[in-house]
Every structure is written in structure tokens, then in C-alpha cells.
Design a protein around this motif. Sequence first.
Motif, PDB file in Angstrom:
ATOM      1  N   LYS A  35       0.827  -1.206   0.000  1.00 53.34           N
ATOM      2  CA  LYS A  35       0.000   0.000   0.000  1.00 53.34           C
ATOM      3  C   LYS A  35       0.860   1.255   0.000  1.00 53.34           C
ATOM      4  O   LYS A  35       0.577   2.214  -0.717  1.00 53.34           O
ATOM      5  N   ARG A  44       0.772   4.001  -2.915  1.00 49.56           N
ATOM      6  CA  ARG A  44       0.389   5.376  -2.559  1.00 49.56           C
ATOM      7  C   ARG A  44       1.478   6.357  -2.965  1.00 49.56           C
ATOM      8  O   ARG A  44       1.200   7.453  -3.448  1.00 49.56           O
ATOM      9  N   LYS A  53       1.308   6.738  -6.698  1.00 51.81           N
ATOM     10  CA  LYS A  53       0.128   7.540  -7.034  1.00 51.81           C
ATOM     11  C   LYS A  53       0.394   9.021  -6.767  1.00 51.81           C
ATOM     12  O   LYS A  53       0.009   9.882  -7.568  1.00 51.81           O
ATOM     13  N   ARG A  76       0.202  12.011  -9.485  1.00 44.40           N
ATOM     14  CA  ARG A  76      -0.657  13.198  -9.288  1.00 44.40           C
ATOM     15  C   ARG A  76       0.144  14.494  -9.372  1.00 44.40           C
ATOM     16  O   ARG A  76      -0.329  15.487  -9.912  1.00 44.40           O
ATOM     17  N   ILE A  84      -3.334   6.517 -12.432  1.00 43.93           N
ATOM     18  CA  ILE A  84      -3.846   6.775 -11.085  1.00 43.93           C
ATOM     19  C   ILE A  84      -5.020   5.848 -10.796  1.00 43.93           C
ATOM     20  O   ILE A  84      -5.150   5.309  -9.692  1.00 43.93           O
ATOM     21  N   GLY A  85      -5.863   5.637 -11.793  1.00 44.90           N
ATOM     22  CA  GLY A  85      -6.995   4.721 -11.635  1.00 44.90           C
ATOM     23  C   GLY A  85      -6.544   3.297 -11.341  1.00 44.90           C
ATOM     24  O   GLY A  85      -7.160   2.602 -10.518  1.00 44.90           O
ATOM     25  N   CYS A 133      -3.755   2.474  -9.813  1.00 48.96           N
ATOM     26  CA  CYS A 133      -3.290   2.504  -8.418  1.00 48.96           C
ATOM     27  C   CYS A 133      -4.485   2.428  -7.469  1.00 48.96           C
ATOM     28  O   CYS A 133      -4.461   1.673  -6.488  1.00 48.96           O
ATOM     29  N   ASP A 134      -5.518   3.205  -7.755  1.00 43.26           N
ATOM     30  CA  ASP A 134      -6.721   3.189  -6.918  1.00 43.26           C
ATOM     31  C   ASP A 134      -7.345   1.801  -6.870  1.00 43.26           C
ATOM     32  O   ASP A 134      -7.764   1.338  -5.804  1.00 43.26           O
ATOM     33  N   LEU A 163      -5.246  -0.390  -4.661  1.00 43.53           N
ATOM     34  CA  LEU A 163      -5.417   0.010  -3.262  1.00 43.53           C
ATOM     35  C   LEU A 163      -6.780  -0.426  -2.723  1.00 43.53           C
ATOM     36  O   LEU A 163      -6.893  -0.802  -1.567  1.00 43.53           O
ATOM     37  N   LYS A 164      -7.796  -0.421  -3.567  1.00 47.82           N
ATOM     38  CA  LYS A 164      -9.117  -0.898  -3.149  1.00 47.82           C
ATOM     39  C   LYS A 164      -9.089  -2.393  -2.880  1.00 47.82           C
ATOM     40  O   LYS A 164      -9.744  -2.866  -1.956  1.00 47.82           O
TER      41      LYS A 164
END
Length: 118
Positions: free
Chosen positions: A5, A9, A12, A16, A102-103, A105-106, A109-110
Amino acid sequence: MSLNKQKYRAFKTLLRQLQADISSNLTNAAELRQRLASLQSFFRADIVPLTTQYPTEQSYQTEMSKQLRLLQIDIMFFQGARQASTIKERIDALTERLTTLIGYCDAILKMDKVADDE
């Protein structure tokens, strides 16, 4: 928080930051190439070696690798753009590519969050 994680993060956050700088026109082609080299280096050193807990996580890593290579091509196209309209198109393409990364990575992470909640 798991090491995986933390790494995702951090990646990500780097994505960003680059996206924000591109959107604010704070970068030129040479700087973009440098930042992409740093992103790719981080990805190879910190993301690729992670042990994946989920079958789809490996698929996301593969897609992320592909998107990073495509980002490199987008930067080359950006560098060659001369007209304002073309430059805007190239910036939009770079921003969209970063949004995709980024999506991913999300999504990873989910997956970790769902496992943490169980």
C-alpha cells in the motif's frame, strides 16, 4: 499499512504531482522526460518486485508498465508539437494517460482495502 500500500500510494502521489504540473503548464518536454524516467525507475525498483496478493494485481502492474511506455511516446509527440491546438491535444493526452495510471493505483489500493476489511 502494508508495504504494498505504501509503495502504491507513493507512486500515485508522484503521478498526481506530474499531472498537476502538466495541467498548470509548469513543465517542458525535457523536464517531462526527466520526470518520466524517475517514474519508470520508481516503478521498476519499488512496484514490480512487490509480491502480488491477487491475480488481478499482476494484470494491473502489466497495464501500468504499458501505460508508462505509452506515456513516453506521448511526451515525444508533445515535444514535436508546434501549434497551440496541437500542444493542448498533447497535454490532454498526457493528462488522460496519467489519470489511467492513477486509476490503476486506486483499483489496487481498493483490493488491499477489501482484504483489510475482511
